[in-house]
Each structure stands twice: as structure tokens, then as C-alpha cells.
Design a protein around this motif. Sequence first.
Motif, PDB file in Angstrom:
ATOM      1  N   ARG A 159       2.871  10.613  -6.884  1.00  0.00           N
ATOM      2  CA  ARG A 159       3.766  11.199  -7.942  1.00  0.00           C
ATOM      3  C   ARG A 159       2.925  11.801  -9.129  1.00  0.00           C
ATOM      4  O   ARG A 159       3.048  12.624  -9.853  1.00  0.00           O
ATOM      5  N   ALA A 160       1.728  10.851  -9.379  1.00  0.00           N
ATOM      6  CA  ALA A 160       0.886  11.199 -10.507  1.00  0.00           C
ATOM      7  C   ALA A 160       0.158  12.551 -10.326  1.00  0.00           C
ATOM      8  O   ALA A 160      -0.063  13.348 -10.946  1.00  0.00           O
ATOM      9  N   ILE A 161      -0.120  12.603  -8.963  1.00  0.00           N
ATOM     10  CA  ILE A 161      -0.813  13.939  -8.469  1.00  0.00           C
ATOM     11  C   ILE A 161       0.039  14.945  -8.375  1.00  0.00           C
ATOM     12  O   ILE A 161      -0.279  15.953  -8.844  1.00  0.00           O
ATOM     13  N   THR A 162       1.340  15.006  -7.927  1.00  0.00           N
ATOM     14  CA  THR A 162       2.178  16.097  -8.134  1.00  0.00           C
ATOM     15  C   THR A 162       2.552  16.358  -9.466  1.00  0.00           C
ATOM     16  O   THR A 162       2.452  17.639  -9.794  1.00  0.00           O
ATOM     17  N   ALA A 163       2.658  15.499 -10.408  1.00  0.00           N
ATOM     18  CA  ALA A 163       2.882  15.944 -11.821  1.00  0.00           C
ATOM     19  C   ALA A 163       1.652  16.591 -12.351  1.00  0.00           C
ATOM     20  O   ALA A 163       1.872  17.445 -13.162  1.00  0.00           O
ATOM     21  N   SER A 164       0.547  16.239 -11.981  1.00  0.00           N
ATOM     22  CA  SER A 164      -0.711  17.040 -12.497  1.00  0.00           C
ATOM     23  C   SER A 164      -0.814  18.335 -12.253  1.00  0.00           C
ATOM     24  O   SER A 164      -1.143  19.522 -13.161  1.00  0.00           O
ATOM     25  N   SER A 165      -0.031  18.685 -10.923  1.00  0.00           N
ATOM     26  CA  SER A 165       0.008  20.226 -10.476  1.00  0.00           C
ATOM     27  C   SER A 165       0.880  20.807 -11.600  1.00  0.00           C
ATOM     28  O   SER A 165       0.845  22.038 -11.893  1.00  0.00           O
ATOM     29  N   ALA A 166       2.256  20.278 -11.786  1.00  0.00           N
ATOM     30  CA  ALA A 166       3.216  20.683 -12.653  1.00  0.00           C
ATOM     31  C   ALA A 166       2.761  20.959 -14.175  1.00  0.00           C
ATOM     32  O   ALA A 166       3.344  21.876 -14.976  1.00  0.00           O
ATOM     33  N   GLN A 185      -4.579   3.373 -11.592  1.00  0.00           N
ATOM     34  CA  GLN A 185      -3.597   2.849 -10.908  1.00  0.00           C
ATOM     35  C   GLN A 185      -3.693   2.052  -9.716  1.00  0.00           C
ATOM     36  O   GLN A 185      -2.795   1.184  -9.649  1.00  0.00           O
ATOM     37  N   ALA A 186      -4.809   2.297  -8.954  1.00  0.00           N
ATOM     38  CA  ALA A 186      -5.008   1.238  -7.856  1.00  0.00           C
ATOM     39  C   ALA A 186      -5.539  -0.231  -8.212  1.00  0.00           C
ATOM     40  O   ALA A 186      -4.952  -1.023  -7.365  1.00  0.00           O
ATOM     41  N   LEU A 187      -6.003  -0.377  -9.546  1.00  0.00           N
ATOM     42  CA  LEU A 187      -6.113  -1.780  -9.771  1.00  0.00           C
ATOM     43  C   LEU A 187      -4.901  -2.457 -10.690  1.00  0.00           C
ATOM     44  O   LEU A 187      -4.756  -3.431 -10.458  1.00  0.00           O
ATOM     45  N   TYR A 188      -4.246  -1.546 -11.528  1.00  0.00           N
ATOM     46  CA  TYR A 188      -3.495  -2.013 -12.682  1.00  0.00           C
ATOM     47  C   TYR A 188      -2.104  -1.525 -12.625  1.00  0.00           C
ATOM     48  O   TYR A 188      -1.302  -1.883 -13.513  1.00  0.00           O
ATOM     49  N   HIS A 189      -1.666  -0.773 -11.733  1.00  0.00           N
ATOM     50  CA  HIS A 189      -0.174  -0.290 -11.640  1.00  0.00           C
ATOM     51  C   HIS A 189       0.571  -1.573 -11.611  1.00  0.00           C
ATOM     52  O   HIS A 189       0.370  -2.615 -10.903  1.00  0.00           O
ATOM     53  N   PRO A 190       1.550  -1.636 -12.545  1.00  0.00           N
ATOM     54  CA  PRO A 190       2.273  -2.867 -12.591  1.00  0.00           C
ATOM     55  C   PRO A 190       3.136  -3.289 -11.207  1.00  0.00           C
ATOM     56  O   PRO A 190       3.665  -2.335 -10.786  1.00  0.00           O
ATOM     57  N   GLY A 191       2.824  -4.484 -10.929  1.00  0.00           N
ATOM     58  CA  GLY A 191       3.348  -4.978  -9.773  1.00  0.00           C
ATOM     59  C   GLY A 191       2.602  -4.531  -8.437  1.00  0.00           C
ATOM     60  O   GLY A 191       2.920  -5.302  -7.473  1.00  0.00           O
ATOM     61  N   LEU A 192       1.870  -3.677  -8.277  1.00  0.00           N
ATOM     62  CA  LEU A 192       1.361  -2.984  -7.105  1.00  0.00           C
ATOM     63  C   LEU A 192      -0.008  -2.968  -7.166  1.00  0.00           C
ATOM     64  O   LEU A 192      -0.672  -3.101  -6.082  1.00  0.00           O
ATOM     65  N   GLY A 193      -0.699  -2.413  -8.234  1.00  0.00           N
ATOM     66  CA  GLY A 193      -2.247  -2.553  -8.442  1.00  0.00           C
ATOM     67  C   GLY A 193      -2.828  -3.870  -8.030  1.00  0.00           C
ATOM     68  O   GLY A 193      -2.286  -4.806  -7.988  1.00  0.00           O
ATOM     69  N   TYR A 194      -4.092  -3.575  -7.612  1.00  0.00           N
ATOM     70  CA  TYR A 194      -4.993  -4.836  -6.874  1.00  0.00           C
ATOM     71  C   TYR A 194      -4.845  -5.977  -8.157  1.00  0.00           C
ATOM     72  O   TYR A 194      -4.583  -7.172  -7.489  1.00  0.00           O
ATOM     73  N   THR A 226       0.790  -1.168  -0.232  1.00  0.00           N
ATOM     74  CA  THR A 226      -0.058   0.165   0.110  1.00  0.00           C
ATOM     75  C   THR A 226       0.823   1.175  -0.021  1.00  0.00           C
ATOM     76  O   THR A 226       0.650   1.952  -0.745  1.00  0.00           O
ATOM     77  N   SER A 227       2.068   1.373   0.827  1.00  0.00           N
ATOM     78  CA  SER A 227       2.693   2.538   0.736  1.00  0.00           C
ATOM     79  C   SER A 227       3.397   2.780  -0.442  1.00  0.00           C
ATOM     80  O   SER A 227       3.474   3.696  -0.833  1.00  0.00           O
ATOM     81  N   ALA A 228       4.062   1.516  -1.143  1.00  0.00           N
ATOM     82  CA  ALA A 228       4.586   2.043  -2.507  1.00  0.00           C
ATOM     83  C   ALA A 228       3.517   2.322  -3.524  1.00  0.00           C
ATOM     84  O   ALA A 228       4.058   3.127  -4.336  1.00  0.00           O
ATOM     85  N   LEU A 229       2.352   2.007  -3.363  1.00  0.00           N
ATOM     86  CA  LEU A 229       1.365   2.360  -4.571  1.00  0.00           C
ATOM     87  C   LEU A 229       0.959   3.659  -4.248  1.00  0.00           C
ATOM     88  O   LEU A 229       0.639   4.478  -5.184  1.00  0.00           O
ATOM     89  N   GLN A 230       0.819   3.996  -2.821  1.00  0.00           N
ATOM     90  CA  GLN A 230       0.612   5.386  -2.596  1.00  0.00           C
ATOM     91  C   GLN A 230       1.373   6.421  -3.160  1.00  0.00           C
ATOM     92  O   GLN A 230       1.119   7.410  -3.608  1.00  0.00           O
ATOM     93  N   THR A 231       2.667   5.919  -2.946  1.00  0.00           N
ATOM     94  CA  THR A 231       3.951   6.800  -3.603  1.00  0.00           C
ATOM     95  C   THR A 231       3.835   7.265  -5.003  1.00  0.00           C
ATOM     96  O   THR A 231       3.938   8.169  -5.527  1.00  0.00           O
ATOM     97  N   GLU A 232       3.345   5.925  -5.739  1.00  0.00           N
ATOM     98  CA  GLU A 232       3.343   6.129  -7.223  1.00  0.00           C
ATOM     99  C   GLU A 232       2.059   6.936  -7.477  1.00  0.00           C
ATOM    100  O   GLU A 232       2.198   7.873  -8.309  1.00  0.00           O
TER     101      GLU A 232
END
Length: 371
Positions: A18-25, A42-51, A9-15
Motif C-alpha cells: 500500500r505504501a508503494i502504491t501510494a508513492s506512485s500516486a 515498516q518491516a521492523l516497526y509496523h504496529p502489530g506486524l513489524g519484527y 508476512t502476508s499481512a505486512l507485505q500488504t501494508e
Amino acid sequence: MEKTAPSLTSALQTEIRRAITASSASSSAADGWIPFDQFMAQALYHPGLGYYANERPKFGSQDADGSDFVTAPELSGLFGQALAAQVAQALQVTGTNEVWEFGAGSGALALQLLETLGDQVQRYCIVDLSGTLRARQQLRLARFADKVQWVTELPATLQAVVMGNEVLDAMPVQLLARVGGVWHERGVAWSGEAFVWQDRPTALRPPADIDGPHDYLTEIHPQAESFIRTLADRLTQGAAFFLDYGFPEAEYYHPQRSTGTVMCHYLHRSDPDPLALVGLKDITAHVNFSGIALAGQDAGLAVLGYTSQARFLMNCGLLSKMEHATHAERAQALKLITEHEMGELFKVIAFGAGPEWEPLGFTQGDRSHTL
């Protein structure tokens, strides 16, 4: 090696952060924000981390085995046997010998269809985004290795019978919230140590007017509808059957359905909070079958039928198969068709490419007129 739940969960939260931060930029907004469909993807399909991409169990009959939910093929082998009667008719009528299954889960449905259909199927293709689920499917389907293939994309043209059981509900949705009479798109931001909801005004609207002045939360389904259009573009001969929970548009956007349909599943319990335990919970939304039907029709497919799962399976001979089953098997199969279990909430929609015909599963109780 499988990550422990907290580290996953911590690793996926970090990813996702990053997407949220990139959106502000990339926008004029000072605070980062992503729309819910991006968060859900992201929550479902992020490689290796998503559900669906991590190694945790998903499918099973009880929380003791670490699973989160059970689908119809795991519930009863009679599901696939009944469905095979429809697939057999579709293969014969359309003159095809391939089956393509999207989101094959544990491989249970594929096994049931292959065992029942025999030589009627020359090739069985599975499209699944999850590498861990593909590995599980390969073990389960090892004795059909000469027929089964795993593919990552559709060919330019396709002649086959297509299957999808609980696939459309797992496709990311956008959230629309009417608050104080103003429509917003609901997205996700990061505040302190957690994800939080954040709304932004939008020109997007639900496909149906929502009567009344009350606040209202709902979903729209551009990804699922795009998937159907892509399938329609490729399917030059054959049929497609999708089984899932959902409603026609008039029910989906009923004024009283004011809190939407997004739901999470974790250890065989349901909750409405997708922002917690990311990567550990399944996230779904009910299907707007009217939108799915229109997407297929507008792209050139014919809607061959729409009905409840109960009526569809009974039309396909489930009751006669139950007569020869054990008491325990009958009890499980009843959950497929009883109204308070899966029988009414789950629906079946079918599309055809080529001359129209009447599928077995819709001979009685077709509800296409309600779409």
C-alpha cells in the motif's frame, strides 16, 4: 493471539505494498517505489506486524526456542555487572540518579544494572517502541516496579545516564548504490509476487569519497544521527553510552567494503536478503561511529571515549568478575571480549553533557582519534 508466520508476512507485505502504491500516486513516476529506510521501518516497526512489534520470540540462545539472536546481556550476566561499574561512576560524577535505557530488549540488561546498582538508581526509564517487548520487560522487572517506568518520548530536559545496547544498528538506513559510475538510491518496488530492488538516480552521497570505479553499495544513517542530535538537545546533565557493532568512517566506507553491511537474522542464522520473510527477520546495519560522534559533537555533546567492547569491559573489571565465576559462566563471558566473537566488532562510544571527565571504560585503549 499470535499470527502464524505465513499470515504475518502476508499481512505486512500488504501494508508495505500500500505504501508503494501510494508513492506512485504522489509522484510523477508510473511505478511505485519506496526508499529502503521506509521499507526497513515498516518491516521492523509496523504496529502489530513489524519484527519488533509482533509477538514472535526475538532474544534467546538457540533456534530451538524460536529466537533469532542473542545479545550480550542474555549471553552473560557479567556484562551488566561490568557495565554497572561504568554507570555507577557516571551517576556519581554527573550528580544524577536516573538511568534511561533505549531499546531494552528482553529486560536482561535493566535487571542486571538494577540488581548491581541498588539505591544509586532512583528511577530507571525505558524507551521501547515494542509493546510486546514492554510486556516481557514488565514481567522480568516486576520486583523493581517502584523504580522502573516506560516512556514514549524524551522530556524537554534530561539529567541522567543514558544507555543503548544494540539500538543504533536497528535504526532504518538509506541505501546508496554506485552503478556504472552513477550514484543511485536503492529502494523497493513490487513485481509479480515479491518485493524487488529498484534504483533511482540521486544527489545523495556517502560522507566519504569511495576510491575506484567499481560498483559500490553502502548505507547512510540520517535517522541514527538525528536521534543523537535529539538526545543532545535534551540531555542537559549526564552521560550517554552506546554499544553496537560498527566501524569508524575510514573503515566503514573502505573501497573493498563494496556490498554494504545490511544483514538479517532469523533462527540464529544470518543472511543479506531483507526483502524475504518480512516481519520474521531482524534487519540491521553496522554503525558509522564517526557520523554518530560528529552528530553528538555538532549538537553540543562531548565525546568522552570510543573503544572496542573488549577493552571497555576489561577496563570496567570484567576479568576480575570472571575469576569468581563458574567455568560455564567464564566460557560465556569470554564471548564478550574475544576478537572472533563480540570483542572487536562491537564498539562503545560515550557522550557527556557538562564538564568533561574520563570514564572508567576508556582508561586504556581509547580510540577516539580514529573517528
